[in-house]
Design a protein around this motif. Structure first.
Motif, PDB file in Angstrom:
ATOM      1  N   ILE A   1       0.934  -1.520  -0.045  1.00 17.42           N
ATOM      2  CA  ILE A   1       0.007  -0.154  -0.056  1.00 17.42           C
ATOM      3  C   ILE A   1       0.966   1.335   0.035  1.00 17.42           C
ATOM      4  O   ILE A   1       0.377   2.442  -0.285  1.00 17.42           O
ATOM      5  CB  ILE A   1      -0.838  -0.252   1.193  1.00 17.42           C
ATOM      6  N   PHE A   2       2.137   1.225   0.649  1.00 18.45           N
ATOM      7  CA  PHE A   2       3.026   2.446   0.443  1.00 18.45           C
ATOM      8  C   PHE A   2       3.969   2.541  -0.789  1.00 18.45           C
ATOM      9  O   PHE A   2       5.018   3.278  -0.796  1.00 18.45           O
ATOM     10  CB  PHE A   2       3.932   2.279   1.615  1.00 18.45           C
ATOM     11  N   ASP A   3       3.648   1.726  -1.809  1.00 16.87           N
ATOM     12  CA  ASP A   3       4.438   1.771  -3.102  1.00 16.87           C
ATOM     13  C   ASP A   3       3.902   3.175  -3.987  1.00 16.87           C
ATOM     14  O   ASP A   3       2.832   2.916  -4.594  1.00 16.87           O
ATOM     15  CB  ASP A   3       4.326   0.587  -4.013  1.00 16.87           C
ATOM     16  N   VAL A   4       4.793   4.065  -3.779  1.00 24.31           N
ATOM     17  CA  VAL A   4       4.395   5.397  -4.398  1.00 24.31           C
ATOM     18  C   VAL A   4       5.384   5.937  -5.488  1.00 24.31           C
ATOM     19  O   VAL A   4       5.432   7.077  -6.054  1.00 24.31           O
ATOM     20  CB  VAL A   4       3.996   6.482  -3.422  1.00 24.31           C
ATOM     21  N   GLY A   5       6.549   5.001  -5.541  1.00 28.73           N
ATOM     22  CA  GLY A   5       7.378   5.178  -6.454  1.00 28.73           C
ATOM     23  C   GLY A   5       8.801   5.658  -5.929  1.00 28.73           C
ATOM     24  O   GLY A   5       8.709   5.691  -4.602  1.00 28.73           O
ATOM     25  N   PRO A   6      10.051   5.801  -6.588  1.00 29.98           N
ATOM     26  CA  PRO A   6      11.219   6.040  -5.991  1.00 29.98           C
ATOM     27  C   PRO A   6      11.431   7.179  -5.461  1.00 29.98           C
ATOM     28  O   PRO A   6      12.337   7.715  -4.667  1.00 29.98           O
ATOM     29  CB  PRO A   6      12.000   5.817  -7.078  1.00 29.98           C
ATOM     30  N   ASP A   7      10.536   8.212  -5.809  1.00 33.98           N
ATOM     31  CA  ASP A   7      10.739   9.693  -5.233  1.00 33.98           C
ATOM     32  C   ASP A   7      10.376  10.028  -3.768  1.00 33.98           C
ATOM     33  O   ASP A   7      10.727  10.916  -3.108  1.00 33.98           O
ATOM     34  CB  ASP A   7      10.088  10.834  -6.262  1.00 33.98           C
ATOM     35  N   GLY A   8       9.655   8.985  -3.126  1.00 33.71           N
ATOM     36  CA  GLY A   8       9.188   9.077  -1.860  1.00 33.71           C
ATOM     37  C   GLY A   8       8.229   9.923  -1.627  1.00 33.71           C
ATOM     38  O   GLY A   8       7.128  10.412  -2.644  1.00 33.71           O
ATOM     39  N   TRP A   9       7.681  10.418  -0.307  1.00 33.09           N
ATOM     40  CA  TRP A   9       6.686  11.158  -0.203  1.00 33.09           C
ATOM     41  C   TRP A   9       6.922  12.702  -0.299  1.00 33.09           C
ATOM     42  O   TRP A   9       8.188  13.235   0.090  1.00 33.09           O
ATOM     43  CB  TRP A   9       6.269  10.777   1.458  1.00 33.09           C
ATOM     44  N   PRO A  10       6.058  13.509  -0.727  1.00 35.52           N
ATOM     45  CA  PRO A  10       6.103  15.004  -0.813  1.00 35.52           C
ATOM     46  C   PRO A  10       6.073  15.445   0.692  1.00 35.52           C
ATOM     47  O   PRO A  10       5.631  14.937   1.787  1.00 35.52           O
ATOM     48  CB  PRO A  10       5.118  15.535  -1.738  1.00 35.52           C
TER      49      PRO A  10
ATOM     50  N   LEU B   1      -3.114   6.021   6.148  1.00 30.93           N
ATOM     51  CA  LEU B   1      -1.720   5.344   6.055  1.00 30.93           C
ATOM     52  C   LEU B   1      -0.758   6.173   5.336  1.00 30.93           C
ATOM     53  O   LEU B   1       0.419   6.351   5.968  1.00 30.93           O
ATOM     54  CB  LEU B   1      -1.659   3.869   5.742  1.00 30.93           C
ATOM     55  N   HIS B   2      -0.973   6.576   4.158  1.00 33.17           N
ATOM     56  CA  HIS B   2      -0.179   7.449   3.463  1.00 33.17           C
ATOM     57  C   HIS B   2       0.345   8.968   4.241  1.00 33.17           C
ATOM     58  O   HIS B   2       1.124   9.172   4.049  1.00 33.17           O
ATOM     59  CB  HIS B   2      -0.875   7.917   1.888  1.00 33.17           C
ATOM     60  N   ALA B   3      -0.712   9.149   5.068  1.00 35.23           N
ATOM     61  CA  ALA B   3      -0.448  10.545   5.557  1.00 35.23           C
ATOM     62  C   ALA B   3       0.593  10.331   6.756  1.00 35.23           C
ATOM     63  O   ALA B   3       1.395  10.928   6.975  1.00 35.23           O
ATOM     64  CB  ALA B   3      -1.735  11.091   6.264  1.00 35.23           C
ATOM     65  N   VAL B   4       0.505   9.079   7.296  1.00 35.99           N
ATOM     66  CA  VAL B   4       1.148   8.569   8.452  1.00 35.99           C
ATOM     67  C   VAL B   4       2.887   8.440   7.797  1.00 35.99           C
ATOM     68  O   VAL B   4       3.685   9.166   8.307  1.00 35.99           O
ATOM     69  CB  VAL B   4       0.850   7.338   9.123  1.00 35.99           C
TER      70      VAL B   4
END
Length: 596
Positions: free
Chosen positions: A55-64, A274-277
Motif C-alpha cells: 500500500i506504500f508503493d508510491v515510486g522511487p521519489d518518496g513522499w512529498p 496510512l499514506h499521511a502517516v
C-alpha cells in the motif's frame, strides 16, 4: 595515575553510538541535529524496495512534504534544546481479566474399592436401601432425570430410552424433546449416564440384592448401565444433531475473518490515513528519499496519540496532524474522513475480539469428532463383548457420511482459503509475519492495531469537528466564515430601531457598528437594580413614511428629580401613519424584540 576503568556500556536500545565531542553518529533517517522537530518518531520504517507492491508503493521519489504549515508544526512539536514544557502523563490502560473455575465431583477411582454402603436414612419396611452414588452425584442425577422425564419420572421411562439408545433410534414420543435446541437434553443426559466403573457396581448390586433395594436414583441409571457403550452412543447422537449448528457457527466466524481482510484492502479512508502517516513521520525523521517509504502499521499507529505537542496546546497529538494532513487541511473533510473510516471498517470490532487460535482448534475439533465417529462405525466387536449392534454400526456409518464428513471438509477448505487471503492482506500492508508467533497471532496483532487506530481517529475527528477554531488557530488553517442570514422579522425590527435613533440604535460609524445580536449579553450581576416602573423611558413615534424625529436627551430618574428644567418639546409626528414603535415600551421589551 592510571586512566582507570571506563564508564559502563550504554544500555541496549539507547540510540545511535556517540562520537567524540558528543555528536551522534548518523543513523537511519539522519542525526538528531538534522531532525526537523528535534526528536524522532520511532517506528519500523521500510525502504522503497521493501514496500514494493504494498500500500506504500508510491515510486522511487518518496513522499512529498506535508501540506500543513511547517512553522506551525515546529512551534507545537519541536524540542528546543530541552526547553519544552513537560508533557502531561498518559493514563495507563488497564484491562480486567475474568477467571472462571469449574468444580466437578468425580465418582470412584483406580484405588477405590467397590463397596455397598447402607444408608441410615430412607428405611422402608425395615430394610435400608443400597446406595452406589455419593450424595452430590445422586443429587445431580436426580436433577437431570427430572429435567428430561418430568417430576413424575419412573424407571420405566429410563428403560424405554435405553432400549432405543441401544439401536441408535430414539423413541418417537421422546425424540422431538431430546433433539430440540441442538440436542441440549442429550448433552445433559450424557452427564448422568454412569461411567464404566459405576455401571459395573450397579449391575453387581442389582444381581446380588435385587433392583428393589436400590434407591430411585440408582434405579434410573441401571437401564443405561446395561447398555454397552452408552456414553459413546449418546455422543454420536449428539454429534449428528449438532453438526449443522456447530459447522454453521464456525463457518460464520471464518467468513467474517475473510471479509474483514478484504474490507481493509478496499478501504479508501484507511489508505489516505496510512499514506499521511508515512508522509509525516518520514518528514519528521528527515529521511532521505527511499529510506523510510513505509512502515509496519502495528509498530507506529499506537504511538501517534503519544506523540504530543510540547507547547501552546499540549492536548494536540500527531494523530490530529495525520487527520488534518490526510484531509489536506480541510476541517470539514477531516470530520468526514473519520466517519468514512468507521463505515468502511464496520465489522472490524467483532473480528478484533476473535481468538484465531481457538477458531483453528474448533475446526480441528470438528474434524476429530468426525474421525472418531468413522472409527466407531468400523468396529467389529460383538455386542456381548462390549461392541455395537449391527443396526448401531450402520446408523453410525450413515451419520458420518451425511452429517459430518462433508461439513468437516468444508470447514477445512474455508480455513485454508482464509489463511491464504490473510497472507495477502498482511503482505499488502507491509506487516511482517513473526515466525515465533505464526500467521494467526500476527494477524491478530495487526487487526487490534487497526481497531485501536480507528477508535482513536474517531475521537480526534470529533474533536476537530467540534472545535474548528482551536485547530485552525493552532495549525494556521484558513477557516471559512460562518454565514448567518437574518430573518425577515430581524430585518424589520432592526430597521425600525435604527430609524428611531433610540434604544438599540448605534450611532457610531459604519465600520465600527455592531448589531444588537452581536453585542455580548450582560450578566444579571452587571445590571442596575432598578424597578421596572423607574426604568420606563419614552421612545418617540416613528412612521414608515421616512420621517424621523431627533433623539431626545434622556436623563436618569435622579437627574430628572433634581433638575428643574423641563424636557424640550418634541415635534409632532404624523399620527395618521402606522406606527412602528409605540410610546411607553420597556427597555427589556426592545431587547427581546431585537433578539427574536
Amino acid at each position: 595515575k592510571g586512566k582507570g576503568k571506563g564508564g559502563p556500556p550504554p544500555p541496549k536500545g539507547s540510540g545511535p553510538p556517540m562520537e567524540k565531542g558528543g555528536k551522534v553518529k548518523g543513523g537511519k533517517g539522519g542525526s538528531p541535529q538534522k531532525l526537523r522537530l528535534g526528536r524522532r518518531f520511532h517506528w519500523e520504517g521500510l525502504s522503497s524496495q521493501q514496500v514494493s507492491g504494498t500500500i506504500f508503493d508510491v515510486g522511487p521519489d518518496g513522499w512529498p512534504a506535508p501540506c500543513l504549515d511547517a512553522g506551525a508544526l515546529h512551534g507545537l512539536f519541536a524540542d528546543l534544546d530541552g526547553k519544552a514544557d513537560p508533557v502531561s502523563p498518559l493514563m495507563p490502560s488497564t484491562s480486567k481479566h475474568l477467571a472462571r473455575s469449574r468444580s466437578a465431583s468425580v465418582f470412584g477411582g483406580s484405588s477405590r474399592r467397590a463397596s455397598f454402603a447402607r444408608s441410615a436414612s430412607g428405611i422402608e419396611e425395615g430394610v435400608a436401601p443400597i446406595t452406589v452414588f455419593t450424595d452430590s452425584r445422586a443429587q445431580h442425577v436426580a436433577i437431570v432425570m427430572r429435567r428430561i422425564f418430568g417430576l413424575d419420572a419412573h424407571a420405566e421411562h429410563a428403560e424405554k430410552l435405553a432400549a432405543g439408545l441401544q439401536n441408535m433410534e430414539l423413541p418417537k414420543d421422546m425424540a422431538a424433546a431430546l433433539l430440540a435446541h441442538d440436542a441440549e437434553l442429550l448433552e445433559l443426559l450424557s452427564t448422568a449416564v454412569p461411567s464404566a466403573e459405576e455401571a459395573s457396581i450397579l449391575r453387581a448390586a442389582a444381581e446380588e440384592h435385587g433392583v428393589e433395594v436400590l434407591r430411585m436414583v440408582e434405579q434410573w441409571c441401571l437401564p443405561f448401565a446395561r447398555v454397552r457403550q452408552a456414553k459413546a452412543l449418546l455422543r454420536a447422537l449428539r454429534l449428528g444433531t449438532q453438526a449443522a449448528c456447530l459447522q454453521g457457527s464456525i463457518m460464520t466466524r471464518v467468513s467474517s475473518w475473510s471479509k474483514v481482510g478484504q474490507s481493509l484492502r478496499d478501504s479508501t479512508a484507511l489508505r489516505q490515513l496510512l499514506h499521511a502517516v508515512a508522509q509525516l513521520c518520514s518528514w519528521i525523521n528527515s529521511a532521505e528519499p527511499g529510506v523510510e517509504s513505509g512502515f509496519e502499521p502495528s509498530s507506529a499507529l499506537g504511538k501517534l496519540r503519544q506523540f504530543r505537542a510540547l507547547r501552546v496546546d499540549r492536548d494536540i497529538s500527531l494523530l490530529h496532524v495525520v487527520l488534518l494532513s490526510a484531509a489536506e487541511g480541510d476541517l470539514a473533510q477531516a470530520g468526514k474522513l473519520g466517519r468514512d473510516l468507521a463505515r468502511e471498517l464496520a465489522g472490524l470490532a467483532d473480528v478484533a475480539k476473535e481468538d484465531l487460535k481457538q477458531l483453528h482448534s474448533a475446526i480441528c475439533g470438528f474434524r476429530a469428532e468426525a474421525d472418531w465417529l468413522a472409527a466407531e462405525a468400523l468396529q467389529a466387536t460383538a455386542p456381548e463383548d462390549g461392541g455395537y449392534t449391527q443396526e448401531a454400526r450402520t446408523r453410525l456409518r450413515d451419520m458420518f457420511r451425511s452429517e459430518l464428513a462433508w461439513r468437516a471438509e468444508a470447514l477445512e477448505e474455508a480455513w485454508s482459503a482464509a489463511r491464504s487471503d490473510w497472507q495477502v492482506t498482511l503482505a499488502f500492508f507491509a506487516e511482517r509475519v513473526d515466525a515465533s508467533k505464526g500467521l494467526e497471532q500476527s494477524a491478530e496483532c495487526f487487526v487490534l492495531a487497526i481497531e485501536r487506530f480507528k477508535k482513536e481517529l474517531q475521537d480526534a475527528s470529533r474533536e476537530v469537528s467540534g472545535q474548528p477554531e482551536r485547530f485552525a488557530q493552532a495549525f494556521r488553517l484558513p477557516q471559512a466564515p460562518i454565514s448567518q442570514q437574518p430573518s425577515s422579522a430581524d430585518t424589520q425590527v432592526g430597521g425600525a430601531l435604527r430609524s428611531c435613533g433610540g434604544i438599540g440604535c448605534d450611532s457610531r460609524p459604519e465600520g465600527r457598528r455592531r448589531s444588537i445580536s452581536e453585542r455580548p449579553a450582560r450578566s444579571s450581576l452587571g445590571r442596575a437594580s432598578v424597578s421596572p416602573r423607574r426604568s420606563l423611558v419614552r421612545v418617540p413615534r416613528v412612521s414608515f413614511s421616512g420621517q424621523q424625529t431627533p433623539r431626545p436627551s434622556i436623563a436618569t430618574p435622579r437627574q430628572a428629580k433634581s433638575s428643574a428644567a423641563p424636557l424640550p418639546p418634541q415635534p409632532s409626528a404624523d399620527t395618521s401613519a402606522p406606527v412602528a414603535v409605540e410610546e411607553g415600551v420597556f427597555r427589556g421589551d426592545l431587547r427581546l424584540i431585537a433578539t427574536c
